[in-house]
Design a protein around this motif. Sequence first.
Motif, short mmCIF file in Angstrom:
data_model
loop_
_atom_site.label_atom_id
_atom_site.label_comp_id
_atom_site.label_asym_id
_atom_site.label_seq_id
_atom_site.Cartn_x
_atom_site.Cartn_y
_atom_site.Cartn_z
N UNK A 176 10.03 -5.43 -2.35
CA UNK A 176 11.10 -4.75 -3.09
C UNK A 176 11.19 -5.25 -4.52
N UNK A 177 10.82 -6.49 -4.76
CA UNK A 177 10.84 -7.04 -6.11
C UNK A 177 9.66 -6.53 -6.93
N UNK A 178 8.52 -6.36 -6.27
CA UNK A 178 7.31 -5.91 -6.96
C UNK A 178 7.31 -4.41 -7.21
N UNK A 179 7.88 -3.63 -6.31
CA UNK A 179 7.79 -2.17 -6.38
C UNK A 179 8.27 -1.57 -7.70
N UNK A 180 9.46 -1.93 -8.22
CA UNK A 180 9.88 -1.34 -9.49
C UNK A 180 8.92 -1.64 -10.64
N UNK A 181 8.26 -2.78 -10.58
CA UNK A 181 7.30 -3.14 -11.61
C UNK A 181 6.08 -2.22 -11.56
N UNK A 182 5.69 -1.82 -10.36
CA UNK A 182 4.60 -0.87 -10.22
C UNK A 182 4.99 0.48 -10.82
N UNK A 237 0.83 -1.21 0.00
CA UNK A 237 0.00 0.00 0.00
C UNK A 237 0.87 1.26 0.00
N UNK A 238 1.98 1.22 0.70
CA UNK A 238 2.91 2.35 0.72
C UNK A 238 3.48 2.59 -0.68
N UNK A 239 3.88 1.50 -1.34
CA UNK A 239 4.44 1.61 -2.69
C UNK A 239 3.37 2.10 -3.68
N UNK A 240 2.18 1.59 -3.56
CA UNK A 240 1.10 1.99 -4.46
C UNK A 240 0.79 3.48 -4.30
#
Length: 568
Positions: A532-538, A462-465
């Motif tokens: 951390x793996x998903x965040x750059x993809x977002x 949620x923070x990354x989004x």
Amino acid sequence: MSTVEDKLSKTEHLKEESHQLRGTIPEELQNDSEEFSAGAKDLLKHHGSYLQDDRDVRKEKNPDGTKKAKAYSCMVRTRIPGGRVTAEQFLAELDLCDRLANGTLRITTRQGFQLHGVLKSNLKETIRAINHTHLTTLAACGDVNRNVMCCPAPYKNNPVHDQMQALSQELADHFKPKTTAYFDIWLTDEDGEKTNVADFQPVEEPIYGERYLPRKFKMAIAEPTDNCIDIHASDLGFLAIVEGDAIVGYNVLVGGGMGRTPSAEKTYPKISEKMTYVTPDQVIAIAEAVVKVQRDFGNREDRKQARMKYLIDSWGLPKFKQKVEEYYGASLPEPHATEVTGVDDHIGWHEQGDGKLFLGINIENGRIKDEGELRIKSGLRAVLTKYGMKTRNTALQSVILCDIDPADKDDINSILAEHGIKGADELSLIRRYAIACPAFPTCGLSITESERVLPGIIDDLEVEIAKYGLESSKIAIHMTGCPNGCARPYTPDIGIVGRAANKYTLFLGGNAEGTRLCFIYKDMVPHADLVATISPLLGLYKAERNEGESFGDYCNRTGLEALEAKVA
């Protein structure tokens, strides 16, 4: 020369020799052991229960340093076609979880209930109590047709939803096993309990036969604009073809299934294929033909290859359809062009269509419990006790309260808020569309955590989004503690599947509508590295998406190699 009988798996011989699913269950219920024998344990599934043990206790030691004995208990699953539950039934399950289970009630990913931590000595009382509410655990598990899923939205004056719900019950009733074992073992009066399998009197099983099905079988019903029950993940699905306000027929979808074993390439997830179009009056007969083809030709030698998806892939869909036509007794047309186009989680307040309202309440991972300031169990008990409304379980492990008078809306909101239960506007979309299997500590197949860690992963995502401004994007994330796929992790935008202790396979490229399989993005990702793996993809999605493109659609369009290159 070996015979067909020689090649049958041990489970097939067990079922055939079990006196129609009795086995030694009656005798073993009378002994003092905390567990069941291997054979009784397998047969018990057909009665709606799994023998489990608390895997947290396995790590503990006695004062003398020796390992503690396994802490055995049973999971008891209630079969609930279409997710329909009365207030009285819901309250009874809440009472049972306090009285005979571990204090929690779980809504499953297939619209049922599960009680965990039921001791063997309390198993009969638990199953009997469930049946007293006019629900049942029969065929909630095992090599039979299991719970029939259906869109739970309780729209009134809407023949489409009424017909789908009615069909879910008709299918459930038609495919219920005929054996009297369930009644004899669990429901007979104390004075008439049958504990001697020598008293066995067989009955005809016209659909299942003496060995029942080669493997579990799942059915689902949906309409194209709302695939909230993931119809493509089922062995047999009926997708309603709607014209005006009426169902004119159904596309018959066959061969879905989520389970896989990474070490066995012969196993894989699969989404169902369109086989034919049928009119509403043909549904039961077509379903029976499909089930009987699977019964007679499904793999009974290797349970890893026993689901219907493997039979269809082995034969090809044309041959499978031809065999279904033989069993049905007539040729079948080509399927309708209609496909799934949307999905709704049904969370929040909605007009019901008859002047009443319904309210979808998010239950994270389906676990109904009181913990800290969030007292879901007490909150639901308070509302259901006061208002007595009917409810429906969703395939996203949440609950819908039906038939609410608009004058009661504020009071219900107040009760829920007092118990820490958030409304739809207080929840992120990624949390609303997230589901998880139980995994540790109860599931014996689990490799690592799922339900207990997904909330924390969602917190961090949620923070990354928010950082990328993606709060309005519908991103579905499903997590399982092993590759068996109970939370359908191979079709959402993001799938997280247990691979080893605290390590996961990360899948991308599906969608919330459940119409496409994911691809493996990275394997053996440590739990601590998932976000951390998903965040750059977002971030890439925010920068490069097309108008109206979902996260899963973007990943699918971009592809594995390009994604890897972009984040390198």
